[in-house]
Design a protein around this motif. Structure first.
Motif, PDB file in Angstrom:
ATOM      1  N   PHE A 239      72.041  12.594   5.138  1.00  0.00           N
ATOM      2  CA  PHE A 239      71.023  12.580   6.203  1.00  0.00           C
ATOM      3  C   PHE A 239      69.644  12.474   5.569  1.00  0.00           C
ATOM      4  CE2 PHE A 239      73.685  13.782   9.842  1.00  0.00           C
ATOM      5  CZ  PHE A 239      74.791  14.335   9.216  1.00  0.00           C
TER       6      PHE A 239
ATOM      7  N   GLN B  73      70.303   4.805  11.725  1.00  0.00           N
ATOM      8  CA  GLN B  73      71.199   5.132  10.605  1.00  0.00           C
ATOM      9  C   GLN B  73      71.425   3.882   9.765  1.00  0.00           C
ATOM     10  OE1 GLN B  73      74.257   6.193  13.524  1.00  0.00           O
ATOM     11  NE2 GLN B  73      75.680   4.796  12.484  1.00  0.00           N
TER      12      GLN B  73
ATOM     13  N   CYS C 275      66.406  10.867   9.449  1.00  0.00           N
ATOM     14  CA  CYS C 275      65.729  12.015  10.040  1.00  0.00           C
ATOM     15  C   CYS C 275      64.260  11.770   9.749  1.00  0.00           C
ATOM     16  CB  CYS C 275      66.202  13.309   9.378  1.00  0.00           C
ATOM     17  SG  CYS C 275      65.356  14.742  10.036  1.00  0.00           S
TER      18      CYS C 275
ATOM     19  N   ARG D 281      73.756  19.805  12.275  1.00  0.00           N
ATOM     20  CA  ARG D 281      74.617  18.888  11.501  1.00  0.00           C
ATOM     21  C   ARG D 281      75.983  19.523  11.212  1.00  0.00           C
ATOM     22  NH1 ARG D 281      69.401  17.310   7.663  1.00  0.00           N
ATOM     23  NH2 ARG D 281      68.301  16.174   9.306  1.00  0.00           N
TER      24      ARG D 281
ATOM     25  N   GLU E 127      72.209  13.803  15.314  1.00  0.00           N
ATOM     26  CA  GLU E 127      72.309  13.182  13.974  1.00  0.00           C
ATOM     27  C   GLU E 127      73.707  13.377  13.409  1.00  0.00           C
ATOM     28  OE1 GLU E 127      67.674  13.972  12.436  1.00  0.00           O
ATOM     29  OE2 GLU E 127      69.366  15.017  11.556  1.00  0.00           O
TER      30      GLU E 127
END
Ligand code: GZL
Length: 331
Positions: free
Chosen positions: A263, A315, A284, A184, A145
């Motif tokens: 995110f 995304q 996510c 992340r 991610e």
């Protein structure tokens, strides 16, 4: 009796029958036939977490043959350990939990193993001495991610002719020690190493909440407003950072404003993306309930299961997002 009165009474009768029928478990689902599951959730710190909880509750329902015992740990690992120990004493059939942080689970999971209770981990993952301490993990690849986010940012900055100009980055981290924060964060730190013009202004913890990040960002803005990018590790943090920056007179956008990375891709986060205030929102996926149900059903039938299930994620960015995409989202 007037027609109108009759219609009202008829509707009430249907409603009452409907709600009575719904509330009764199916005839053969007497408590003994239900699969007893203890679920320890981290807390309710974000829209993402609420959606994750709802997904598990909807999947592990009486209608689907479960008796679910739910515990909210209110962001304390100790509360999760206590809840898991209680589930063991209650002799549940399965334990499901989202681990607040990566470490500190060996001892309690050893107790579950000795009680022969399978443990299914959702969302974040853990580090254990013995992989046999849990049966399956369903969640996300947080490093991936983060890599999506920094690769998108590299391309944007190149397009804007800022490949070699200083890029001052404020980094708002999630709950320190959680696998979501670790993944992340690693992606951003690796990107800063390979982009010599990227400068880390500061790294602070927003604990995945809007309120904490608003405070933290407010304090940073008292030190400096020379910020090009704010990298937030979830939507709650992004909204808190944007609140603080707008109060300080800064604009959040990709056209000369502060570039905000986020995110989760919750509906709220995507609304900000549609307004151009969040530049990129990396999904996510919290909807893990159906996967847990599928694993438990397979285990009940003695069928083989996937030990590690990483959910596909996408995304969204401010250039391509539209209202229809947001309306189609489940959380
Ligand atoms: C990620 C999850 C994180 C979310 C936050 O899987 O653990 O925790 O990104 C949540 O919104 O608080």
């Amino acid at each position: 009796m007037s027609k109108r009165m009759f219609a009202i009474i008829a509707c009430l009768a249907v409603l009452l029958c409907g709600c009575v029928k719904e509330a009764q478990p199916a005839a053969d689902a007497s408590k003994d036939n239900l699969i007893k599951v203890g679920f320890s959730q981290v807390g309710a710190e974000s829209e993402w977490r609420v959606a994750n909880t709802e997904s598990i509750k909807a999947a592990l329902s009486i209608k689907n043959g479960y008796e679910l015992i739910f515990d909210d740990a209110r962001q304390e690992q100790e509360n999760q350990i206590r809840a898991i120990r209680t589930f063991i004493q209650q002799n549940v059939d399965y334990i499901v939990f989202s681990p607040k942080v990566k470490t500190g689970w060996n001892s309690i999971l050893q107790e579950a193993k000795e009680a022969q209770i399978p443990v299914i981990i959702i969302d974040r993952n853990i580090e254990v001495e013995d992989e046999g301490l849990y049966t399956a993990h369903i969640g996300s690849d947080f490093l991936k991610e983060g890599e999506k986010a920094v690769q998108w940012l590299e391309k944007l900055l190149e397009k804007q002719g800022r490949k070699d100009k200083p890029v001052r980055i404020v980094h708002i981290q999630g709950t320190i020690g959680s696998s979501a924060q670790i993944g992340r964060t690693n992606a951003l730190e690796q990107a800063i190493k390979r982009n010599s013009n990227w400068k880390m202004v500061t790294q602070e913890c927003g604990d995945f909440t809007r309120a904490k990040t608003y405070e933290v960002m407010g304090a940073i803005l008292k030190q400096t407003k020379d910020i090009d990018v704010v990298y937030c590790e979830n939507d709650g943090e992004a909204l808190g950072a944007i609140d603080a920056m707008e109060e300080a007179g800064l604009k959040c956008n990709v056209n000369g404003g502060v570039i905000v990375i986020s995110f989760d891709a919750t509906k709220l986060g995507l609304e900000y993306c549609l307004k151009g205030k969040i530049a990129l929102d990396v999904e996510c996926n919290p909807l893990q309930g159906p996967y847990v149900n599928e694993i438990i059903q397979k285990l009940q039938r003695g069928e083989p299961i996937e030990r590690e299930k990483l959910i596909d994620e996408t995304q969204f960015d401010c250039f391509t997002i539209n209202k229809k995409m947001i309306d189609g989202r489940q959380y």
